[in-house]
Design an enzyme around this catalytic site. Structure first.
Site, PDB file in Angstrom:
ATOM      1  CE  LYS A 185      21.176  23.444  16.634  1.00  0.00           C
ATOM      2  NZ  LYS A 185      22.514  23.241  16.847  1.00  0.00           N
TER       3      LYS A 185
HETATM    4  C1  LIG Z   1      22.755  23.727  18.654  1.00  0.00           C
HETATM    5  C2  LIG Z   1      23.554  23.019  19.312  1.00  0.00           C
HETATM    6  C3  LIG Z   1      23.448  22.925  20.713  1.00  0.00           C
HETATM    7  C4  LIG Z   1      22.515  23.720  21.546  1.00  0.00           C
HETATM    8  O1  LIG Z   1      21.122  23.973  21.182  1.00  0.00           O
HETATM    9  P1  LIG Z   1      20.397  25.266  21.430  1.00  0.00           P
HETATM   10  O2  LIG Z   1      18.989  24.779  21.080  1.00  0.00           O
HETATM   11  O3  LIG Z   1      21.131  26.406  20.729  1.00  0.00           O
HETATM   12  O4  LIG Z   1      20.651  25.551  22.817  1.00  0.00           O
HETATM   13  C5  LIG Z   1      24.062  22.086  21.321  1.00  0.00           C
HETATM   14  N1  LIG Z   1      25.106  21.222  20.654  1.00  0.00           N
HETATM   15  C6  LIG Z   1      25.329  21.398  19.622  1.00  0.00           C
HETATM   16  C7  LIG Z   1      26.388  20.720  18.803  1.00  0.00           C
HETATM   17  C8  LIG Z   1      24.583  21.977  18.471  1.00  0.00           C
HETATM   18  O5  LIG Z   1      24.925  22.135  17.357  1.00  0.00           O
END
Ligand SMILES: *Cc1c(COP(=O)(O)O)cnc(C)c1O
Length: 365
Positions: free
Chosen positions: A178
């Site tokens: 992210k």
């Molecule tokens: C990454 C992501 C998540 C979940 O995040 P995690 O930390 O991997 O559990 C949820 N929604 C979206 C759109 C994402 O890109």
């Protein structure tokens, strides 16, 4: 090879070492610092740190009281965590199609999907750009629905000057890929004191005081070690976002007017934080999306398909009693045409120019 994502957390080292030396490894003062920085980013009174983004969504829905019999209207074009978090509460997922201009859920389609059992709207700010929160907030208000935002890809994005995560109950991920990462991590943002308190109890086995259980909770906690990784990135977030914006502008200038290639746009009134730079390879292109990806790889440019199918179009959801499939032609087409190319902060101008030249070369063939 220019990778599709790159992680640079070298400036976290002193913070991580401070945690190791302190002996407080689990939730402690670093998590508090992390929460203060996340609340500042989202413009909210509270941020509650949790173990990951999926848990942030699940805890938010749980704290809002969603469960069996309730329906949540969301985007069919998202990472599967959005759907799994809804299903984890026992609620039912319904889908509203997306718009091609922002890849986010269409507020009119959301309104049309509302029925007697609808309890919440769950827009996803995909690729770093806010959904149309003005209209979505109005729909939620009109129907008296909870508004939960999946802001996992949109740290610091705004809609009409207001940060995402401040419209409804905001859910952020700090997963390794992210825009801001703690390796694994999550947070829920809210202005609601009672909801924040409820989330803090849920996170910690229902305890405010040790061994006094006020509700049936769970362990959703983040560690100080993880919080320490993210803190420097939160502090330099404006610079990180500026770099992504500059890379995106350079890509868009370099890729303009290629027949068959649609470049992404930052819509008026929104600040896009460019988690992904996603082009559409349309039918009049000289190559298919998959051919473009393969040729780019040969030319040393990484790319990614986020996401190759609409989220409910997988065997495990086809017969699922709590997944209500819908006709979503825009999402289905975008899933066939989308390709994300590098836009991250580790790119030099020369790297961006290499990406542009590679795409142009494939389209010239
Ligand atoms: C990454 C992501 C998540 C979940 O995040 P995690 O930390 O991997 O559990 C949820 N929604 C979206 C759109 C994402 O890109």
């Amino acid at each position: 090879m220019i990778p599709i994502t790159a992680v640079d957390v070298r400036d976290s080292e002193p913070h991580v070492l401070a945690v190791l030396r302190s002996g407080i490894l689990a939730q402690g003062p670093m998590v508090e610092r992390f929460e203060a920085a996340v609340a500042e980013m989202a413009g909210t009174r509270h941020a509650v740190a949790v173990a990951n983004g999926t848990v942030a969504l699940a805890a938010a829905l749980q704290a809002l009281g969603l469960g069996p019999g309730d329906e949540v209207v969301t985007s069919p074009f998202t990472f599967v965590a959005t759907l799994n978090a809804i299903l984890g509460t026992g609620a039912t997922a319904r889908f509203a199609d997306i718009r091609e201009d922002d890849f986010c859920v269409d507020p009119d389609a959301m309104a049309a999907a509302i029925g007697p059992n609808t309890a919440a709207l769950l827009p996803v700010h995909l690729y770093g750009q806010s959904a149309d929160m003005g209209k979505i907030e109005a729909v939620a208000d009109e129907h008296g629905l909870h508004l939960v935002e999946d802001a996992s890809q949109a740290h610091g994005a705004t809609f009409q000057g207001r940060p995402v995560g401040d419209f409804g109950t905001g859910c952020f991920s700090f997963y390794a890929t992210k825009n801001v990462t703690s390796a694994e991590g999550g947070a829920i943002t809210t202005d609601d004191d009672a909801l924040a308190e409820h989330l803090r109890l849920l996170r910690n086995q229902g305890m405010r005081q040790r061994y006094r259980y006020e509700l049936a909770g769970y362990n959703y906690r983040l560690t100080d070690l993880h919080a320490a990784v993210a803190i420097p990135q939160l502090e330099r977030l404006p610079r990180l976002v500026a770099q992504r914006k500059e890379n995106a502008a350079r890509l868009s200038a370099g890729l303009a007017e290629l027949p068959g290639l649609r470049v992404p746009r930052e819509l008026p009134g929104r600040s896009h934080v460019w988690h992904q730079y996603t082009v559409l390879v349309t039918n009049d292109a000289p190559v298919t999306r998959d051919e473009l990806a393969a040729r780019l790889a040969e030319l040393g440019v990484g790319s990614g398909v986020y996401y190759p199918r609409v989220v409910f179009d997988h065997p495990c959801y086809r017969e699922h009693p709590n997944v209500i499939a819908a006709e979503v032609p825009v999402a289905a087409r975008v899933a066939r045409q989308c390709l994300s190319i590098p836009v991250h902060t580790a790119l030099s101008h020369a790297d961006v120019d290499t990406v542009i030249a590679a795409v142009r070369e494939v389209f010239a063939a």
